[in-house]
Design a protein around this motif. Structure first.
Motif, PDB file in Angstrom:
ATOM      1  N   GLU A   9       0.826  -1.214   0.000  1.00  0.00           N
ATOM      2  CA  GLU A   9       0.000   0.000   0.000  1.00  0.00           C
ATOM      3  C   GLU A   9       0.856   1.258   0.000  1.00  0.00           C
ATOM      4  O   GLU A   9       1.976   1.263   0.500  1.00  0.00           O
ATOM      5  N   ARG A  10       0.282   2.308  -0.548  1.00  0.00           N
ATOM      6  CA  ARG A  10       0.881   3.642  -0.507  1.00  0.00           C
ATOM      7  C   ARG A  10      -0.034   4.512   0.350  1.00  0.00           C
ATOM      8  O   ARG A  10      -1.250   4.464   0.198  1.00  0.00           O
ATOM      9  N   TYR A  11       0.575   5.288   1.219  1.00  0.00           N
ATOM     10  CA  TYR A  11      -0.178   6.144   2.132  1.00  0.00           C
ATOM     11  C   TYR A  11       0.267   7.584   1.955  1.00  0.00           C
ATOM     12  O   TYR A  11       1.475   7.845   1.800  1.00  0.00           O
ATOM     13  N   ALA A  12      -0.684   8.495   1.987  1.00  0.00           N
ATOM     14  CA  ALA A  12      -0.330   9.909   2.030  1.00  0.00           C
ATOM     15  C   ALA A  12       0.586  10.097   3.236  1.00  0.00           C
ATOM     16  O   ALA A  12       0.435   9.414   4.260  1.00  0.00           O
ATOM     17  N   LEU A  13       1.545  11.000   3.123  1.00  0.00           N
ATOM     18  CA  LEU A  13       2.560  11.174   4.163  1.00  0.00           C
ATOM     19  C   LEU A  13       1.958  11.342   5.552  1.00  0.00           C
ATOM     20  O   LEU A  13       2.333  10.629   6.488  1.00  0.00           O
ATOM     21  N   ALA A  14       1.018  12.255   5.709  1.00  0.00           N
ATOM     22  CA  ALA A  14       0.424  12.501   7.033  1.00  0.00           C
ATOM     23  C   ALA A  14      -0.307  11.263   7.548  1.00  0.00           C
ATOM     24  O   ALA A  14      -0.251  10.963   8.745  1.00  0.00           O
ATOM     25  N   ASP A  15      -0.976  10.540   6.660  1.00  0.00           N
ATOM     26  CA  ASP A  15      -1.681   9.324   7.061  1.00  0.00           C
ATOM     27  C   ASP A  15      -0.681   8.267   7.526  1.00  0.00           C
ATOM     28  O   ASP A  15      -0.884   7.610   8.558  1.00  0.00           O
ATOM     29  N   PHE A  16       0.425   8.118   6.790  1.00  0.00           N
ATOM     30  CA  PHE A  16       1.444   7.150   7.183  1.00  0.00           C
ATOM     31  C   PHE A  16       2.016   7.479   8.560  1.00  0.00           C
ATOM     32  O   PHE A  16       2.158   6.595   9.410  1.00  0.00           O
ATOM     33  N   VAL A  17       2.326   8.751   8.778  1.00  0.00           N
ATOM     34  CA  VAL A  17       2.894   9.153  10.069  1.00  0.00           C
ATOM     35  C   VAL A  17       1.894   8.874  11.189  1.00  0.00           C
ATOM     36  O   VAL A  17       2.262   8.342  12.238  1.00  0.00           O
ATOM     37  N   GLU A  18       0.639   9.199  10.981  1.00  0.00           N
ATOM     38  CA  GLU A  18      -0.376   8.966  12.022  1.00  0.00           C
ATOM     39  C   GLU A  18      -0.569   7.470  12.276  1.00  0.00           C
ATOM     40  O   GLU A  18      -0.668   7.041  13.431  1.00  0.00           O
ATOM     41  N   ARG A  19      -0.625   6.674  11.225  1.00  0.00           N
ATOM     42  CA  ARG A  19      -0.750   5.220  11.397  1.00  0.00           C
ATOM     43  C   ARG A  19       0.454   4.660  12.156  1.00  0.00           C
ATOM     44  O   ARG A  19       0.310   3.810  13.032  1.00  0.00           O
ATOM     45  N   SER A  20       1.642   5.144  11.817  1.00  0.00           N
ATOM     46  CA  SER A  20       2.853   4.707  12.507  1.00  0.00           C
ATOM     47  C   SER A  20       2.813   5.118  13.970  1.00  0.00           C
ATOM     48  O   SER A  20       3.182   4.336  14.856  1.00  0.00           O
ATOM     49  N   ARG A  21       2.362   6.332  14.229  1.00  0.00           N
ATOM     50  CA  ARG A  21       2.270   6.830  15.608  1.00  0.00           C
ATOM     51  C   ARG A  21       1.330   5.942  16.434  1.00  0.00           C
ATOM     52  O   ARG A  21       1.660   5.536  17.552  1.00  0.00           O
ATOM     53  N   GLN A  22       0.176   5.643  15.888  1.00  0.00           N
ATOM     54  CA  GLN A  22      -0.784   4.796  16.606  1.00  0.00           C
ATOM     55  C   GLN A  22      -0.222   3.392  16.823  1.00  0.00           C
ATOM     56  O   GLN A  22      -0.283   2.853  17.927  1.00  0.00           O
ATOM     57  N   ALA A  23       0.312   2.804  15.760  1.00  0.00           N
ATOM     58  CA  ALA A  23       0.808   1.427  15.843  1.00  0.00           C
ATOM     59  C   ALA A  23       1.985   1.306  16.811  1.00  0.00           C
ATOM     60  O   ALA A  23       2.003   0.398  17.653  1.00  0.00           O
ATOM     61  N   LEU A  24       2.946   2.196  16.701  1.00  0.00           N
ATOM     62  CA  LEU A  24       4.134   2.091  17.548  1.00  0.00           C
ATOM     63  C   LEU A  24       3.841   2.452  18.995  1.00  0.00           C
ATOM     64  O   LEU A  24       4.431   1.877  19.910  1.00  0.00           O
ATOM     65  N   SER A  25       2.910   3.361  19.220  1.00  0.00           N
ATOM     66  CA  SER A  25       2.507   3.671  20.596  1.00  0.00           C
ATOM     67  C   SER A  25       1.817   2.473  21.238  1.00  0.00           C
ATOM     68  O   SER A  25       2.105   2.121  22.383  1.00  0.00           O
ATOM     69  N   LEU A  26       0.929   1.837  20.499  1.00  0.00           N
ATOM     70  CA  LEU A  26       0.270   0.633  21.020  1.00  0.00           C
ATOM     71  C   LEU A  26       1.273  -0.503  21.228  1.00  0.00           C
ATOM     72  O   LEU A  26       1.192  -1.230  22.219  1.00  0.00           O
ATOM     73  N   ALA A  27       2.207  -0.636  20.302  1.00  0.00           N
ATOM     74  CA  ALA A  27       3.232  -1.677  20.439  1.00  0.00           C
ATOM     75  C   ALA A  27       4.048  -1.453  21.712  1.00  0.00           C
ATOM     76  O   ALA A  27       4.320  -2.395  22.465  1.00  0.00           O
ATOM     77  N   SER A  28       4.408  -0.215  21.961  1.00  0.00           N
ATOM     78  CA  SER A  28       5.170   0.106  23.173  1.00  0.00           C
ATOM     79  C   SER A  28       4.355  -0.206  24.427  1.00  0.00           C
ATOM     80  O   SER A  28       4.889  -0.729  25.411  1.00  0.00           O
ATOM     81  N   GLU A  29       3.073   0.076  24.377  1.00  0.00           N
ATOM     82  CA  GLU A  29       2.208  -0.219  25.524  1.00  0.00           C
ATOM     83  C   GLU A  29       2.050  -1.725  25.735  1.00  0.00           C
ATOM     84  O   GLU A  29       1.926  -2.180  26.875  1.00  0.00           O
ATOM     85  N   ARG A  30       2.071  -2.502  24.661  1.00  0.00           N
ATOM     86  CA  ARG A  30       2.035  -3.963  24.808  1.00  0.00           C
ATOM     87  C   ARG A  30       3.275  -4.457  25.533  1.00  0.00           C
ATOM     88  O   ARG A  30       3.212  -5.370  26.353  1.00  0.00           O
ATOM     89  N   VAL A  31       4.409  -3.858  25.229  1.00  0.00           N
ATOM     90  CA  VAL A  31       5.646  -4.210  25.934  1.00  0.00           C
ATOM     91  C   VAL A  31       5.508  -3.842  27.409  1.00  0.00           C
ATOM     92  O   VAL A  31       5.874  -4.616  28.296  1.00  0.00           O
ATOM     93  N   ARG A  32       4.963  -2.644  27.678  1.00  0.00           N
ATOM     94  CA  ARG A  32       4.771  -2.214  29.064  1.00  0.00           C
ATOM     95  C   ARG A  32       3.873  -3.203  29.819  1.00  0.00           C
ATOM     96  O   ARG A  32       4.158  -3.570  30.955  1.00  0.00           O
TER      97      ARG A  32
END
Length: 98
Positions: free
Chosen positions: A33-56
């Motif tokens: 998939e190709r994502y508009a830049l802002a959409d990609f950044v927001e998706r990454s922010r959500q995913a990586l924040s949740l991933a970090s919380e799973r580690v916590r």
């Protein structure tokens, strides 16, 4: 804990290998998939924040590697922020158990 590596291509054609400590990133990004830049950044922010919380939740502390990866994505994305047509291509996702 299963991890996911995802390879992306920035609008200038350069590529990067990215890391998530959780497979949750696969709920936010799809290989090919190709994502508009802002959409990609927001998706990454959500995913990586949740991933970090799973580690916590599992180990009692957040994942600094996930937050470092997010910071790298946000920093690189700033280089293309002036281009309304900028897209990020998710080339591949690979899941591994570590």
């Amino acid at each position: 804990m299963p991890v996911t590596h995802f390879r992306i291509q920035w609008p200038d054609g350069s590529q990067a290998n990215c890391y998530s400590p959780s497979t949750i990133v696969g709920n936010y990004l799809v290989a090919g998939e190709r994502y508009a830049l802002a959409d990609f950044v927001e998706r990454s922010r959500q995913a990586l924040s949740l991933a970090s919380e799973r580690v916590r939740a599992k180990y009692g502390y957040a994942c600094s590697s996930a937050m470092d990866q997010l910071a790298q994505i946000e920093d690189r994305a700033r280089h293309f922020a002036g281009d309304p047509q900028a897209e990020v291509h998710v080339i591949a996702l690979s899941r591994n158990v570590s």
